[in-house]
Design a protein around this motif. Structure first.
Motif, PDB file in Angstrom:
ATOM      1  N   ALA A  13       0.835  -1.202   0.000  1.00 53.53           N
ATOM      2  CA  ALA A  13       0.000   0.000   0.000  1.00 53.53           C
ATOM      3  C   ALA A  13       0.872   1.254   0.000  1.00 53.53           C
ATOM      4  CB  ALA A  13      -0.940  -0.002   1.203  1.00 53.53           C
ATOM      5  N   ASN A  14       1.914   1.266   0.817  1.00 53.86           N
ATOM      6  CA  ASN A  14       2.839   2.388   0.880  1.00 53.86           C
ATOM      7  C   ASN A  14       3.547   2.583  -0.460  1.00 53.86           C
ATOM      8  OD1 ASN A  14       4.798   4.308   1.506  1.00 53.86           O
ATOM      9  ND2 ASN A  14       5.627   3.185   3.234  1.00 53.86           N
ATOM     10  N   LEU A  15       4.049   1.493  -1.029  1.00 55.13           N
ATOM     11  CA  LEU A  15       4.735   1.558  -2.325  1.00 55.13           C
ATOM     12  C   LEU A  15       3.786   2.062  -3.404  1.00 55.13           C
ATOM     13  CD1 LEU A  15       7.566   0.878  -3.485  1.00 55.13           C
ATOM     14  CD2 LEU A  15       6.628  -1.347  -4.143  1.00 55.13           C
ATOM     15  N   THR A  16       2.551   1.569  -3.403  1.00 55.35           N
ATOM     16  CA  THR A  16       1.551   1.996  -4.383  1.00 55.35           C
ATOM     17  C   THR A  16       1.275   3.491  -4.265  1.00 55.35           C
ATOM     18  OG1 THR A  16       0.520  -0.200  -4.364  1.00 55.35           O
ATOM     19  CG2 THR A  16      -0.803   1.609  -5.221  1.00 55.35           C
ATOM     20  N   ASP A  17       1.102   3.974  -3.041  1.00 53.44           N
ATOM     21  CA  ASP A  17       0.852   5.403  -2.841  1.00 53.44           C
ATOM     22  C   ASP A  17       2.003   6.254  -3.362  1.00 53.44           C
ATOM     23  OD1 ASP A  17      -1.561   4.780  -1.638  1.00 53.44           O
ATOM     24  OD2 ASP A  17      -0.839   5.118   0.416  1.00 53.44           O
ATOM     25  N   GLN A  18       3.220   5.856  -3.030  1.00 56.55           N
ATOM     26  CA  GLN A  18       4.383   6.645  -3.447  1.00 56.55           C
ATOM     27  C   GLN A  18       4.600   6.604  -4.962  1.00 56.55           C
ATOM     28  OE1 GLN A  18       8.009   6.674  -0.944  1.00 56.55           O
ATOM     29  NE2 GLN A  18       6.959   5.079   0.238  1.00 56.55           N
ATOM     30  N   VAL A  19       4.461   5.420  -5.557  1.00 59.15           N
ATOM     31  CA  VAL A  19       4.619   5.303  -7.011  1.00 59.15           C
ATOM     32  C   VAL A  19       3.494   6.053  -7.719  1.00 59.15           C
ATOM     33  CG1 VAL A  19       4.591   3.686  -8.965  1.00 59.15           C
ATOM     34  CG2 VAL A  19       5.985   3.180  -6.948  1.00 59.15           C
ATOM     35  N   GLY A  20       2.278   5.954  -7.202  1.00 54.82           N
ATOM     36  CA  GLY A  20       1.153   6.689  -7.775  1.00 54.82           C
ATOM     37  C   GLY A  20       1.390   8.190  -7.757  1.00 54.82           C
ATOM     38  N   ALA A  21       1.923   8.710  -6.654  1.00 48.46           N
ATOM     39  CA  ALA A  21       2.224  10.141  -6.562  1.00 48.46           C
ATOM     40  C   ALA A  21       3.298  10.540  -7.569  1.00 48.46           C
ATOM     41  CB  ALA A  21       2.668  10.494  -5.144  1.00 48.46           C
ATOM     42  N   LEU A  22       4.313   9.692  -7.728  1.00 51.71           N
ATOM     43  CA  LEU A  22       5.365   9.973  -8.717  1.00 51.71           C
ATOM     44  C   LEU A  22       4.795  10.009 -10.131  1.00 51.71           C
ATOM     45  CD1 LEU A  22       8.356  10.339  -9.531  1.00 51.71           C
ATOM     46  CD2 LEU A  22       8.532   7.843  -9.541  1.00 51.71           C
ATOM     47  N   ILE A  23       3.931   9.055 -10.446  1.00 58.34           N
ATOM     48  CA  ILE A  23       3.322   8.996 -11.780  1.00 58.34           C
ATOM     49  C   ILE A  23       2.459  10.231 -12.031  1.00 58.34           C
ATOM     50  CG2 ILE A  23       1.593   7.756 -13.167  1.00 58.34           C
ATOM     51  CD1 ILE A  23       2.821   5.147 -12.017  1.00 58.34           C
ATOM     52  N   GLU A  24       1.709  10.655 -11.032  1.00 58.00           N
ATOM     53  CA  GLU A  24       0.880  11.853 -11.196  1.00 58.00           C
ATOM     54  C   GLU A  24       1.746  13.090 -11.402  1.00 58.00           C
ATOM     55  OE1 GLU A  24      -2.357  11.872 -11.808  1.00 58.00           O
ATOM     56  OE2 GLU A  24      -2.159   9.686 -11.657  1.00 58.00           O
ATOM     57  N   THR A  25       2.865  13.179 -10.698  1.00 50.42           N
ATOM     58  CA  THR A  25       3.780  14.319 -10.841  1.00 50.42           C
ATOM     59  C   THR A  25       4.433  14.336 -12.221  1.00 50.42           C
ATOM     60  OG1 THR A  25       4.248  14.354  -8.480  1.00 50.42           O
ATOM     61  CG2 THR A  25       5.871  15.402  -9.914  1.00 50.42           C
ATOM     62  N   GLU A  26       4.886  13.183 -12.678  1.00 56.32           N
ATOM     63  CA  GLU A  26       5.617  13.094 -13.948  1.00 56.32           C
ATOM     64  C   GLU A  26       4.684  13.045 -15.161  1.00 56.32           C
ATOM     65  OE1 GLU A  26       8.716  13.506 -14.327  1.00 56.32           O
ATOM     66  OE2 GLU A  26       9.637  13.026 -12.403  1.00 56.32           O
ATOM     67  N   GLY A  27       3.446  12.619 -14.965  1.00 58.17           N
ATOM     68  CA  GLY A  27       2.497  12.465 -16.064  1.00 58.17           C
ATOM     69  C   GLY A  27       2.351  11.007 -16.440  1.00 58.17           C
TER      70      GLY A  27
END
Length: 170
Positions: A13-27
């Motif tokens: 869950a933690n990894l998903t949240d962090q990767v999701g935030a990175l994807i949203e930031t980068e596009g």
């Protein structure tokens, strides 16, 4: 030093949240997940599903890029590398299970750059333990862990994913 392992679900869950935030930031259109066989590929699959990303993630097998082939020989099972169609100018989110010495990541970077020139490679790991032999640090780490030198942690799976501690053989 606590030798108990954390539960896998909160880590995912933690990894998903962090990767999701990175994807949203980068596009979303610029990012592609690529997991390192075997545990990183399982994690990349789980992240792809949890984040609702289209298609399937890439996966790299670093068997031919290891710097210890002379010591241990080639792995008995070499899996095919699967990369997104075009990695040029994309953000590759390289996913691995455990970051320890950094040698696996170095080998994976060599494999990735054989397929093109990404705009950037970001590293996401489930667990990070001290002991780097190369100057490699994760952009995303779900959890730090410390173990005695003769122990290592392994991700087993793929269904269900779970962590185990093993005694090192060498």
């Amino acid at each position: 030093m606590n030798n108990s392992l954390p539960d896998i679900e909160p880590l995912l869950a933690n990894l998903t949240d962090q990767v999701g935030a990175l994807i949203e930031t980068e596009g979303r259109e610029r990012c592609a997940l690529v997991g390192i066989h075997q545990g990183g590929a399982w994690l990349a699959d789980a992240l792809q599903q949890r984040l609702g990303l289209p298609g399937e993630p890439g996966a790299v097998d670093i068997a031919f890029y290891r710097d210890d082939l002379a010591r241990g020989g080639l792995q008995s099972e070499v899996r095919p590398t699967r990369m997104p169609l075009d990695i040029d100018d994309r953000i590759i989110i390289l996913v691995d299970d455990i970051l320890y010495t950094g040698r696996t990541i170095r080998a994976a970077l060599n494999e990735i750059f054989d397929y093109g020139r990404p705009a950037a490679v970001r590293l996401a790991v489930l667990l990070e333990r001290p002991g780097r032999e190369l100057p490699i640090e994760p952009d995303i780490s779900a959890h730090p862990i410390e173990l005695p030198p003769r122990q290592r942690v392994k991700l087993r799976g793929p269904d269900p994913l779970h962590l185990v501690i093993e005694e090192a053989t060498a």
